[in-house]
Design a protein around this motif. Structure first.
Motif, PDB file in Angstrom:
ATOM      1  N   GLU A 159       0.715  -1.359  -0.006  1.00  0.00           N
ATOM      2  CA  GLU A 159      -0.140  -0.070   0.058  1.00  0.00           C
ATOM      3  C   GLU A 159       0.826   1.328  -0.049  1.00  0.00           C
ATOM      4  OE1 GLU A 159      -3.260   2.391   2.775  1.00  0.00           O
ATOM      5  OE2 GLU A 159      -2.868   0.072   3.182  1.00  0.00           O
ATOM      6  N   MET A 160       2.036   1.305   0.716  1.00  0.00           N
ATOM      7  CA  MET A 160       2.851   2.439   0.883  1.00  0.00           C
ATOM      8  C   MET A 160       3.533   2.688  -0.535  1.00  0.00           C
ATOM      9  SD  MET A 160       4.368   2.790   4.376  1.00  0.00           S
ATOM     10  CE  MET A 160       4.913   0.834   4.932  1.00  0.00           C
ATOM     11  N   VAL A 161       3.882   1.536  -1.087  1.00  0.00           N
ATOM     12  CA  VAL A 161       4.711   1.962  -2.301  1.00  0.00           C
ATOM     13  C   VAL A 161       3.714   2.259  -3.401  1.00  0.00           C
ATOM     14  CG1 VAL A 161       5.739   0.485  -4.259  1.00  0.00           C
ATOM     15  CG2 VAL A 161       6.480  -0.002  -1.949  1.00  0.00           C
ATOM     16  N   GLU A 162       2.515   1.718  -3.390  1.00  0.00           N
ATOM     17  CA  GLU A 162       1.410   2.194  -4.404  1.00  0.00           C
ATOM     18  C   GLU A 162       1.227   3.616  -4.275  1.00  0.00           C
ATOM     19  OE1 GLU A 162      -1.438  -0.608  -4.093  1.00  0.00           O
ATOM     20  OE2 GLU A 162      -0.422  -2.158  -5.590  1.00  0.00           O
ATOM     21  N   SER A 163       0.946   4.251  -2.824  1.00  0.00           N
ATOM     22  CA  SER A 163       0.769   5.501  -2.668  1.00  0.00           C
ATOM     23  C   SER A 163       1.842   6.341  -2.875  1.00  0.00           C
ATOM     24  CB  SER A 163       0.254   5.699  -0.951  1.00  0.00           C
ATOM     25  OG  SER A 163       1.554   5.414  -0.114  1.00  0.00           O
ATOM     26  N   LEU A 164       3.038   5.966  -3.053  1.00  0.00           N
ATOM     27  CA  LEU A 164       4.186   6.877  -3.439  1.00  0.00           C
ATOM     28  C   LEU A 164       4.009   7.249  -4.818  1.00  0.00           C
ATOM     29  CD1 LEU A 164       7.040   5.330  -1.216  1.00  0.00           C
ATOM     30  CD2 LEU A 164       6.340   7.436  -1.157  1.00  0.00           C
ATOM     31  N   ALA A 165       3.546   6.385  -5.692  1.00  0.00           N
ATOM     32  CA  ALA A 165       3.304   6.644  -6.928  1.00  0.00           C
ATOM     33  C   ALA A 165       4.537   7.018  -7.737  1.00  0.00           C
ATOM     34  CB  ALA A 165       2.369   7.774  -7.148  1.00  0.00           C
ATOM     35  N   LEU A 166       5.608   6.038  -7.522  1.00  0.00           N
ATOM     36  CA  LEU A 166       6.876   6.286  -8.043  1.00  0.00           C
ATOM     37  C   LEU A 166       6.962   5.624  -9.473  1.00  0.00           C
ATOM     38  CD1 LEU A 166       8.861   5.236  -4.939  1.00  0.00           C
ATOM     39  CD2 LEU A 166       8.291   7.660  -5.704  1.00  0.00           C
ATOM     40  N   ASP A 167       7.852   6.373 -10.530  1.00  0.00           N
ATOM     41  CA  ASP A 167       8.113   5.672 -11.855  1.00  0.00           C
ATOM     42  C   ASP A 167       8.882   4.754 -11.630  1.00  0.00           C
ATOM     43  OD1 ASP A 167       8.710   5.583 -14.567  1.00  0.00           O
ATOM     44  OD2 ASP A 167       9.656   7.548 -14.766  1.00  0.00           O
ATOM     45  N   PRO A 168       8.300   3.411 -12.002  1.00  0.00           N
ATOM     46  CA  PRO A 168       9.197   2.418 -12.173  1.00  0.00           C
ATOM     47  C   PRO A 168      10.473   2.420 -12.730  1.00  0.00           C
ATOM     48  CG  PRO A 168       7.174   1.920 -13.472  1.00  0.00           C
ATOM     49  CD  PRO A 168       7.042   3.261 -12.561  1.00  0.00           C
ATOM     50  N   GLU A 169      10.634   3.294 -13.801  1.00  0.00           N
ATOM     51  CA  GLU A 169      11.632   3.309 -14.771  1.00  0.00           C
ATOM     52  C   GLU A 169      12.648   4.068 -13.774  1.00  0.00           C
ATOM     53  OE1 GLU A 169      12.108   1.910 -17.704  1.00  0.00           O
ATOM     54  OE2 GLU A 169      10.138   1.052 -17.191  1.00  0.00           O
ATOM     55  N   ALA A 170      12.345   5.023 -12.684  1.00  0.00           N
ATOM     56  CA  ALA A 170      13.359   5.693 -12.197  1.00  0.00           C
ATOM     57  C   ALA A 170      13.530   5.409 -10.688  1.00  0.00           C
ATOM     58  CB  ALA A 170      12.612   7.137 -11.890  1.00  0.00           C
ATOM     59  N   TRP A 171      12.916   4.397 -10.510  1.00  0.00           N
ATOM     60  CA  TRP A 171      13.204   3.752  -8.959  1.00  0.00           C
ATOM     61  C   TRP A 171      12.960   2.411  -8.846  1.00  0.00           C
ATOM     62  CZ3 TRP A 171      13.413   6.555  -4.375  1.00  0.00           C
ATOM     63  CH2 TRP A 171      13.327   7.974  -4.344  1.00  0.00           C
ATOM     64  N   GLU A 172      13.836   1.616  -7.814  1.00  0.00           N
ATOM     65  CA  GLU A 172      13.809   0.452  -7.439  1.00  0.00           C
ATOM     66  C   GLU A 172      13.509   0.113  -5.912  1.00  0.00           C
ATOM     67  OE1 GLU A 172      17.424  -2.160  -7.848  1.00  0.00           O
ATOM     68  OE2 GLU A 172      18.638  -0.280  -7.944  1.00  0.00           O
ATOM     69  N   VAL A 173      12.720  -1.016  -5.948  1.00  0.00           N
ATOM     70  CA  VAL A 173      12.511  -1.509  -4.310  1.00  0.00           C
ATOM     71  C   VAL A 173      13.493  -2.389  -4.018  1.00  0.00           C
ATOM     72  CG1 VAL A 173      10.746  -2.433  -2.989  1.00  0.00           C
ATOM     73  CG2 VAL A 173      10.004  -0.909  -4.671  1.00  0.00           C
TER      74      VAL A 173
END
Length: 204
Positions: A159-173
């Motif tokens: 839920e937290m990852v989704e709420s951050l709305a990060l660009d998957p091309e710019a971020w990695e978990v």
């Protein structure tokens, strides 16, 4: 009249001369030890244990809290070189970008709906390319709490990852997990609490 964040946390820290243990969060230590020191932003720094730990390891730290009382307390026991700033993070946010942005247990019973998510999105925007965002959160009440003192939603990691709305091309978990740690209850009883760990790296 609704109590503001500053009023709540001033009252919280004025009740005791010391609230926390004075030790850094062990989950922060686990995740940050391998990072190369640079600039760090500590959101909701409290009595400063995390900021001090980072500074002692070569980080240039900006530490932020809403309570003037706790900032004075933290600065009094800290080494030189830490910048202390008072912010109600729902109203203002520190300027600049940082190699590490740390949000440790950024929970507030007086936060408005969506406020924490907005703050964490601002936190992500404060990370430089190549930098890291660390978010540690409680996943629920301690095991001995049968009737919670107030209603609070503890978000899960996804839920937290989704709420951050990060660009998957710019971020990695890099890390997304729930850790159960032992805790001693208020009457000395053995117990536990689950905490979530998110370590996200901005690519660059």
């Amino acid at each position: 009249m609704t109590e503001t964040a500053q009023q709540y946390w001033e009252g919280f820290y004025q009740e005791k001369d010391r609230v926390w243990s004075g030790n850094p969060n062990p989950l922060l230590v686990r995740e940050a030890t391998s990072l190369t020191p640079g600039t760090a932003l500590d959101l909701g720094c409290g009595e400063g244990a995390d900021a001090i730990w980072l500074a002692e390891r070569g980080w240039q730290v900006t530490a932020v809290d809403v309570s003037e009382t706790v900032l004075r307390r933290a600065a009094a026991r800290a080494p030189a070189g830490i910048t202390w700033e008072r912010h109600d993070l729902s109203q203002s946010f520190p300027s600049g970008q940082f190699d590490l942005v740390s949000a440790q247990f950024l929970h507030s019973p007086v936060a408005a709906p969506g406020e924490r998510e907005d703050i964490l999105r601002n936190a992500s925007r404060a990370v430089v390319p190549g930098g890291v965002l660390l978010i540690m959160s409680h996943s629920g009440w301690p095991s001995w709490v049968e009737t919670p003192p107030f209603e609070y939603h503890f978000p899960g990691t996804r839920e937290m990852v989704e709420s951050l709305a990060l660009d998957p091309e710019a971020w990695e978990v890099q890390v997304e997990e729930v850790v159960e740690r032992p805790l001693t209850g208020p009457d000395g009883e053995p117990g536990s609490r689950q905490d979530s760990v998110l370590r996200l790296r901005r690519k660059g």
